[in-house]
Scaffold this motif. Structure first.
Motif, PDB file in Angstrom:
ATOM      1  N   VAL A  48      15.332  35.428  17.164  1.00 56.24           N
ATOM      2  CA  VAL A  48      14.316  35.077  16.411  1.00 56.24           C
ATOM      3  C   VAL A  48      14.410  34.136  15.456  1.00 56.24           C
ATOM      4  O   VAL A  48      13.190  33.586  15.124  1.00 56.24           O
ATOM      5  N   ALA A  49      15.562  33.637  14.991  1.00 52.10           N
ATOM      6  CA  ALA A  49      15.622  32.308  14.206  1.00 52.10           C
ATOM      7  C   ALA A  49      15.081  31.165  15.210  1.00 52.10           C
ATOM      8  O   ALA A  49      14.375  30.476  14.493  1.00 52.10           O
ATOM      9  N   LEU A  50      15.419  31.016  16.148  1.00 48.47           N
ATOM     10  CA  LEU A  50      14.875  29.956  17.032  1.00 48.47           C
ATOM     11  C   LEU A  50      13.526  30.175  17.388  1.00 48.47           C
ATOM     12  O   LEU A  50      12.952  28.933  17.334  1.00 48.47           O
ATOM     13  N   ALA A  51      12.840  31.274  17.610  1.00 48.53           N
ATOM     14  CA  ALA A  51      11.482  31.607  17.604  1.00 48.53           C
ATOM     15  C   ALA A  51      10.771  30.991  16.394  1.00 48.53           C
ATOM     16  O   ALA A  51       9.730  30.203  16.466  1.00 48.53           O
ATOM     17  N   ILE A  52      11.271  31.334  15.173  1.00 49.49           N
ATOM     18  CA  ILE A  52      10.728  30.816  13.813  1.00 49.49           C
ATOM     19  C   ILE A  52      10.629  29.181  13.809  1.00 49.49           C
ATOM     20  O   ILE A  52       9.602  28.806  13.458  1.00 49.49           O
ATOM     21  N   ILE A  53      11.923  28.805  14.073  1.00 51.92           N
ATOM     22  CA  ILE A  53      11.854  27.193  14.018  1.00 51.92           C
ATOM     23  C   ILE A  53      11.230  26.582  14.888  1.00 51.92           C
ATOM     24  O   ILE A  53      10.676  25.551  14.678  1.00 51.92           O
ATOM     25  N   SER A  54      10.897  27.070  16.086  1.00 55.21           N
ATOM     26  CA  SER A  54       9.900  26.538  17.225  1.00 55.21           C
ATOM     27  C   SER A  54       8.577  26.719  16.606  1.00 55.21           C
ATOM     28  O   SER A  54       7.783  25.783  16.648  1.00 55.21           O
ATOM     29  N   LEU A  56       7.775  26.670  13.519  1.00 52.37           N
ATOM     30  CA  LEU A  56       7.663  25.710  12.360  1.00 52.37           C
ATOM     31  C   LEU A  56       7.682  24.044  12.857  1.00 52.37           C
ATOM     32  O   LEU A  56       6.877  23.437  12.184  1.00 52.37           O
ATOM     33  N   SER A  57       8.066  24.033  14.047  1.00 48.19           N
ATOM     34  CA  SER A  57       8.283  22.652  14.545  1.00 48.19           C
ATOM     35  C   SER A  57       6.981  22.208  15.096  1.00 48.19           C
ATOM     36  O   SER A  57       6.902  20.802  15.202  1.00 48.19           O
ATOM     37  N   ARG A  58       6.032  23.294  15.313  1.00 44.45           N
ATOM     38  CA  ARG A  58       4.752  22.917  15.825  1.00 44.45           C
ATOM     39  C   ARG A  58       3.934  22.664  14.607  1.00 44.45           C
ATOM     40  O   ARG A  58       2.722  22.137  14.926  1.00 44.45           O
ATOM     41  N   ARG A  59       4.490  22.791  13.442  1.00 41.84           N
ATOM     42  CA  ARG A  59       3.732  22.493  12.277  1.00 41.84           C
ATOM     43  C   ARG A  59       3.811  21.324  11.538  1.00 41.84           C
ATOM     44  O   ARG A  59       3.816  21.266  10.365  1.00 41.84           O
ATOM     45  N   GLY A  60       4.154  20.270  12.289  1.00 38.54           N
ATOM     46  CA  GLY A  60       4.638  19.079  11.791  1.00 38.54           C
ATOM     47  C   GLY A  60       5.868  18.566  11.661  1.00 38.54           C
ATOM     48  O   GLY A  60       6.251  17.577  11.266  1.00 38.54           O
ATOM     49  N   ARG A  61       7.057  19.406  11.831  1.00 41.32           N
ATOM     50  CA  ARG A  61       8.230  19.242  11.860  1.00 41.32           C
ATOM     51  C   ARG A  61       8.909  19.180  13.272  1.00 41.32           C
ATOM     52  O   ARG A  61       8.142  19.645  14.066  1.00 41.32           O
ATOM     53  N   SER A  62       9.901  18.293  13.178  1.00 33.41           N
ATOM     54  CA  SER A  62      10.712  18.412  14.595  1.00 33.41           C
ATOM     55  C   SER A  62      11.882  19.355  14.821  1.00 33.41           C
ATOM     56  O   SER A  62      12.401  19.525  13.640  1.00 33.41           O
ATOM     57  N   PHE A  63      12.412  19.549  15.817  1.00 37.15           N
ATOM     58  CA  PHE A  63      13.694  20.218  15.957  1.00 37.15           C
ATOM     59  C   PHE A  63      14.679  19.464  15.217  1.00 37.15           C
ATOM     60  O   PHE A  63      15.623  20.187  14.574  1.00 37.15           O
ATOM     61  N   ALA A  64      14.840  17.989  15.201  1.00 37.57           N
ATOM     62  CA  ALA A  64      15.768  17.530  14.781  1.00 37.57           C
ATOM     63  C   ALA A  64      16.134  17.722  13.269  1.00 37.57           C
ATOM     64  O   ALA A  64      17.153  17.686  12.403  1.00 37.57           O
TER      65      ALA A  64
END
Length: 215
Positions: A48-54, A56-64
C-alpha cells in the motif's frame, strides 16, 4: 503557501491509517498463524505504501524524492558508525527495563526472526516512515531546528514521534529506543537522500535487540 500544521498532521495520520488498516484488517479476518500474520502485515502495508508513493510520483514528484536512490559509501559508513553504538545502548536499556512484547518472538524460528526483523521490517518501516511520511512532511515543513549545534529536521522529528507512538505497546525502554532509532534514521535519510542508510540503522537496532540478552 504551506497548509496549516493541523491539516498536515491530519493528512499524515490518514496516510498511516491507509497503509496499516488494510494489513491489520486482513490479519484479523484470516486469523493465521503468527509467522503468516507478520508476513501479511509487512507485505500488505509495504504494498500500500509503495502504491501511494507511485501515485504521488505521478503528480510531479519522482521516486528519488521518496528516498529511492543509491547512497554514497560514506553515508553507509556513517550509518554504521552512529547506528551501532546507539543500537547497543538502546538494546541494553530494553534488557535492563524489560516489558512484555506485543507477541511472542521466541515462538518464531531463528530464520523467521532474521527474515522478519533484520530484513523485511527495516525495509517495510523505512519505506513507510522515512520514504512516505517523512518525505510528505519534509515538503511542507522544510525547516530544521538547531539543537546543541546539530541541525535536526522538523519533519524527521515529527516522523520519529509517530514511529514511537506506533511502538507504544512495547514498553517505555523500547519506545525510547524507537525514538532514537527514528531520529537517526530520519536524519540519515534527509542528508543522504536515500533510504539505504536508514534501513542499515534500523537493521542494526533490531540485530542488537536480538543479541543483547534480557536482564
Amino acid at each position: 503557501m504551506n497548509p496549516p500544521p493541523i491539516r498536515t498532521a491530519a493528512a499524515t495520520v490518514s496516510l498511516l491509517l491507509a497503509v496499516y488498516l488494510p494489513a491489520f484488517a486482513a490479519a484479523s479476518l484470516i486469523r493465521p498463524t503468527l509467522p503468516v500474520a507478520i508476513a501479511l502485515i509487512i507485505g500488505i502495508s509495504l504494498f500500500v505504501a509503495l502504491a501511494i508513493i507511485s501515485w504521488l510520483s505521478r503528480r510531479g514528484r519522482s521516486f528519488a524524492a521518496f528516498g529511492f536512490a543509491l547512497s554514497s559509501i560514506r553515508s553507509i559508513v556513517v550509518a554504521f558508525g552512529f547506528g551501532l553504538p546507539l543500537a547497543l545502548g538502546a538494546a541494553w536499556l530494553a534488557s535492563a527495563f524489560p516489558s512484555p512484547a506485543p507477541f511472542d518472538v521466541a515462538s518464531l524460528q531463528r530464520w523467521q526472526q532474521a527474515l522478519f526483523f533484520l530484513v523485511a521490517t527495516p525495509v517495510q518501516e523505512e519505506v513507510i516512515f522515512r520514504g512516505l511520511v517523512q518525505s510528505v512532511l519534509q515538503e511542507r515543513w522544510s525547516r530544521a531546528l538547531a539543537i546543541r549545534g546539530a541541525q535536526l529536521s522538523i519533519a524527521a522529528i515529527c516522523t520519529a514521534v509517530l514511529f514511537a507512538i506506533v511502538h507504544l505497546g512495547s514498553g517505555l525502554a523500547t519506545i525510547t529506543g524507537a525514538l532514537v532509532l527514528s531520529i537517526l534514521a530520519g536524519e540519515m535519510r534527509r542528508r543522504s537522500g536515500s533510504l539505504l542508510p536508514a534501513v542499515v540503522v534500523h537493521s542494526l537496532f533490531n540485530v542488537a535487540a536480538m543479541l543483547v540478552p534480557s536482564a
